[in-house]
Motif scaffolding. Sequence first.
Motif, PDB file in Angstrom:
ATOM      1  N   MET A   1       0.843  -1.194   0.000  1.00  0.00           N
ATOM      2  CA  MET A   1       0.000   0.000   0.000  1.00  0.00           C
ATOM      3  C   MET A   1       0.882   1.249   0.000  1.00  0.00           C
ATOM      4  O   MET A   1       1.795   1.375   0.814  1.00  0.00           O
ATOM      5  CB  MET A   1      -0.909   0.008   1.239  1.00  0.00           C
ATOM      6  N   THR A   2       0.624   2.168  -0.929  1.00  0.00           N
ATOM      7  CA  THR A   2       1.413   3.390  -1.017  1.00  0.00           C
ATOM      8  C   THR A   2       1.026   4.356   0.098  1.00  0.00           C
ATOM      9  O   THR A   2      -0.005   4.196   0.759  1.00  0.00           O
ATOM     10  CB  THR A   2       1.191   4.081  -2.367  1.00  0.00           C
ATOM     11  N   THR A   3       1.860   5.383   0.279  1.00  0.00           N
ATOM     12  CA  THR A   3       1.548   6.399   1.285  1.00  0.00           C
ATOM     13  C   THR A   3       0.222   7.074   0.980  1.00  0.00           C
ATOM     14  O   THR A   3      -0.590   7.321   1.887  1.00  0.00           O
ATOM     15  CB  THR A   3       2.668   7.454   1.343  1.00  0.00           C
ATOM     16  N   GLU A   4      -0.026   7.361  -0.287  1.00  0.00           N
ATOM     17  CA  GLU A   4      -1.286   8.006  -0.663  1.00  0.00           C
ATOM     18  C   GLU A   4      -2.474   7.098  -0.355  1.00  0.00           C
ATOM     19  O   GLU A   4      -3.521   7.564   0.107  1.00  0.00           O
ATOM     20  CB  GLU A   4      -1.261   8.363  -2.151  1.00  0.00           C
ATOM     21  N   ASP A   5      -2.308   5.809  -0.596  1.00  0.00           N
ATOM     22  CA  ASP A   5      -3.375   4.857  -0.264  1.00  0.00           C
ATOM     23  C   ASP A   5      -3.640   4.843   1.238  1.00  0.00           C
ATOM     24  O   ASP A   5      -4.794   4.776   1.681  1.00  0.00           O
ATOM     25  CB  ASP A   5      -3.002   3.452  -0.733  1.00  0.00           C
ATOM     26  N   ARG A   6      -2.571   4.907   2.025  1.00  0.00           N
ATOM     27  CA  ARG A   6      -2.727   4.903   3.477  1.00  0.00           C
ATOM     28  C   ARG A   6      -3.418   6.179   3.962  1.00  0.00           C
ATOM     29  O   ARG A   6      -4.236   6.141   4.878  1.00  0.00           O
ATOM     30  CB  ARG A   6      -1.362   4.739   4.151  1.00  0.00           C
ATOM     31  N   LEU A   7      -3.084   7.299   3.350  1.00  0.00           N
ATOM     32  CA  LEU A   7      -3.740   8.559   3.713  1.00  0.00           C
ATOM     33  C   LEU A   7      -5.234   8.498   3.411  1.00  0.00           C
ATOM     34  O   LEU A   7      -6.065   8.935   4.222  1.00  0.00           O
ATOM     35  CB  LEU A   7      -3.099   9.717   2.952  1.00  0.00           C
ATOM     36  N   LYS A   8      -5.580   7.954   2.259  1.00  0.00           N
ATOM     37  CA  LYS A   8      -6.988   7.833   1.895  1.00  0.00           C
ATOM     38  C   LYS A   8      -7.711   6.861   2.819  1.00  0.00           C
ATOM     39  O   LYS A   8      -8.865   7.096   3.199  1.00  0.00           O
ATOM     40  CB  LYS A   8      -7.113   7.382   0.441  1.00  0.00           C
ATOM     41  N   SER A   9      -7.032   5.783   3.196  1.00  0.00           N
ATOM     42  CA  SER A   9      -7.637   4.822   4.118  1.00  0.00           C
ATOM     43  C   SER A   9      -7.869   5.452   5.482  1.00  0.00           C
ATOM     44  O   SER A   9      -8.924   5.254   6.104  1.00  0.00           O
ATOM     45  CB  SER A   9      -6.736   3.589   4.261  1.00  0.00           C
ATOM     46  N   ALA A  10      -6.884   6.223   5.962  1.00  0.00           N
ATOM     47  CA  ALA A  10      -7.033   6.900   7.250  1.00  0.00           C
ATOM     48  C   ALA A  10      -8.208   7.869   7.211  1.00  0.00           C
ATOM     49  O   ALA A  10      -9.019   7.933   8.151  1.00  0.00           O
ATOM     50  CB  ALA A  10      -5.751   7.642   7.606  1.00  0.00           C
ATOM     51  N   ALA A  11      -8.320   8.630   6.128  1.00  0.00           N
ATOM     52  CA  ALA A  11      -9.429   9.576   5.986  1.00  0.00           C
ATOM     53  C   ALA A  11     -10.767   8.844   5.949  1.00  0.00           C
ATOM     54  O   ALA A  11     -11.753   9.299   6.547  1.00  0.00           O
ATOM     55  CB  ALA A  11      -9.242  10.409   4.725  1.00  0.00           C
ATOM     56  N   ALA A  12     -10.802   7.706   5.271  1.00  0.00           N
ATOM     57  CA  ALA A  12     -12.042   6.934   5.188  1.00  0.00           C
ATOM     58  C   ALA A  12     -12.446   6.409   6.561  1.00  0.00           C
ATOM     59  O   ALA A  12     -13.629   6.441   6.931  1.00  0.00           O
ATOM     60  CB  ALA A  12     -11.866   5.779   4.207  1.00  0.00           C
ATOM     61  N   TYR A  13     -11.480   5.925   7.325  1.00  0.00           N
ATOM     62  CA  TYR A  13     -11.775   5.472   8.684  1.00  0.00           C
ATOM     63  C   TYR A  13     -12.350   6.616   9.527  1.00  0.00           C
ATOM     64  O   TYR A  13     -13.316   6.448  10.269  1.00  0.00           O
ATOM     65  CB  TYR A  13     -10.505   4.950   9.357  1.00  0.00           C
ATOM     66  N   LEU A  14     -11.746   7.788   9.414  1.00  0.00           N
ATOM     67  CA  LEU A  14     -12.143   8.928  10.241  1.00  0.00           C
ATOM     68  C   LEU A  14     -13.474   9.534   9.821  1.00  0.00           C
ATOM     69  O   LEU A  14     -14.168  10.143  10.640  1.00  0.00           O
ATOM     70  CB  LEU A  14     -11.060  10.014  10.186  1.00  0.00           C
ATOM     71  N   SER A  15     -13.838   9.360   8.570  1.00  0.00           N
ATOM     72  CA  SER A  15     -14.993  10.076   8.026  1.00  0.00           C
ATOM     73  C   SER A  15     -16.311   9.699   8.689  1.00  0.00           C
ATOM     74  O   SER A  15     -17.223  10.518   8.771  1.00  0.00           O
ATOM     75  CB  SER A  15     -15.093   9.844   6.514  1.00  0.00           C
ATOM     76  N   GLY A  16     -16.408   8.468   9.173  1.00  0.00           N
ATOM     77  CA  GLY A  16     -17.668   8.050   9.769  1.00  0.00           C
ATOM     78  C   GLY A  16     -17.665   8.012  11.281  1.00  0.00           C
ATOM     79  O   GLY A  16     -18.604   7.493  11.896  1.00  0.00           O
ATOM     80  N   VAL A  17     -16.625   8.569  11.892  1.00  0.00           N
ATOM     81  CA  VAL A  17     -16.452   8.465  13.342  1.00  0.00           C
ATOM     82  C   VAL A  17     -17.104   9.641  14.066  1.00  0.00           C
ATOM     83  O   VAL A  17     -16.971  10.791  13.648  1.00  0.00           O
ATOM     84  CB  VAL A  17     -14.943   8.405  13.686  1.00  0.00           C
ATOM     85  N   LYS A  18     -17.795   9.343  15.162  1.00  0.00           N
ATOM     86  CA  LYS A  18     -18.357  10.391  16.015  1.00  0.00           C
ATOM     87  C   LYS A  18     -17.530  10.578  17.291  1.00  0.00           C
ATOM     88  O   LYS A  18     -17.331  11.693  17.744  1.00  0.00           O
ATOM     89  CB  LYS A  18     -19.802  10.058  16.377  1.00  0.00           C
ATOM     90  N   ARG A  19     -17.074   9.469  17.878  1.00  0.00           N
ATOM     91  CA  ARG A  19     -16.290   9.542  19.116  1.00  0.00           C
ATOM     92  C   ARG A  19     -14.870   9.052  18.839  1.00  0.00           C
ATOM     93  O   ARG A  19     -14.645   7.878  18.566  1.00  0.00           O
ATOM     94  CB  ARG A  19     -16.940   8.707  20.223  1.00  0.00           C
ATOM     95  N   LEU A  20     -13.940   9.982  18.925  1.00  0.00           N
ATOM     96  CA  LEU A  20     -12.544   9.709  18.597  1.00  0.00           C
ATOM     97  C   LEU A  20     -11.662  10.020  19.799  1.00  0.00           C
ATOM     98  O   LEU A  20     -11.827  11.054  20.453  1.00  0.00           O
ATOM     99  CB  LEU A  20     -12.118  10.583  17.406  1.00  0.00           C
ATOM    100  N   SER A  21     -10.730   9.126  20.088  1.00  0.00           N
ATOM    101  CA  SER A  21      -9.734   9.401  21.122  1.00  0.00           C
ATOM    102  C   SER A  21      -8.352   9.397  20.492  1.00  0.00           C
ATOM    103  O   SER A  21      -8.113   8.745  19.475  1.00  0.00           O
ATOM    104  CB  SER A  21      -9.802   8.374  22.257  1.00  0.00           C
ATOM    105  N   VAL A  22      -7.460  10.151  21.105  1.00  0.00           N
ATOM    106  CA  VAL A  22      -6.070  10.232  20.670  1.00  0.00           C
ATOM    107  C   VAL A  22      -5.194   9.893  21.863  1.00  0.00           C
ATOM    108  O   VAL A  22      -5.383  10.450  22.949  1.00  0.00           O
ATOM    109  CB  VAL A  22      -5.718  11.646  20.162  1.00  0.00           C
ATOM    110  N   LEU A  23      -4.264   8.974  21.686  1.00  0.00           N
ATOM    111  CA  LEU A  23      -3.249   8.713  22.703  1.00  0.00           C
ATOM    112  C   LEU A  23      -1.925   9.214  22.153  1.00  0.00           C
ATOM    113  O   LEU A  23      -1.443   8.721  21.132  1.00  0.00           O
ATOM    114  CB  LEU A  23      -3.156   7.223  23.026  1.00  0.00           C
TER     115      LEU A  23
END
Length: 251
Positions: A1-23
């Motif tokens: 998976m290329t870096t661009e693919d990973r960026l798009k995957s990360a954005a897709a994961y985040l797009s439907g999230v309501k409750r997000l935590s960061v460690l």
Amino acid sequence: MTTEDRLKSAAAYLSGVKRLSVLSGAGISKESGIPTFREAQTGLWANYDPETLATQQGFLNDPSLVWRWYDSRRQRLAEVAPNNGHRALVDLEEWVEELTVITQNVDGLHALAGSSRVIELHGNISKIKCFEASHPAQNVPLGLNEPPLCHCGSLLRPDVVWFGEALPEFELSRAMQISRESELMLVIGTSGLVHPAASLPYQAKQHGAIILEVNPNRTPITEIADLFLQSPSAEILPAIISNLKDLKVRT
């Protein structure tokens, strides 16, 4: 998976999230020029071990020594600023209903950047309390060679968690609850070795959360991550936010 693919995957994961935590761990602060705990033991301080500088007994044995080391770190902190990684997390708040930053760092840079919900698991080096009763102290100047006294007569100390001390009960309990309730946890710049903070991604995962890890190096958490982005956070987080914005606009 290329870096661009990973960026798009990360954005897709985040797009439907309501409750997000960061460690977050030391890696994100290092990108602002703040040395890690052990890296701060340079020059004059290279001859001292953590047991001397970051334990209750070390403080009682030589309060002046410990105070001056933390004072030097506070002075260095006054010269740095949040980086693009910190600021990207602030931007991310616009795209999720609830975002909580759980940090192992004591520098206060997340709050300084503008993050609205921050849990400081290990305290804050810019805050001062008394040794005996944890009374908070205000307006303690930099450059003192000796720890001042609290109004109760106790020595003042930095409001951080030293080796051998328990994490603050309220903050740890809240962090565990947030982790279990998160739909996604973003793990940034932490070694995954310091407990109990290192257990939080596992708790989140066990309760169904997606785990995204951002780190220049692989860690134990990489094994449970749904997506691993091997890059400094100040570089990759703004790119993720940019992809997320593009995705939101298209949909």
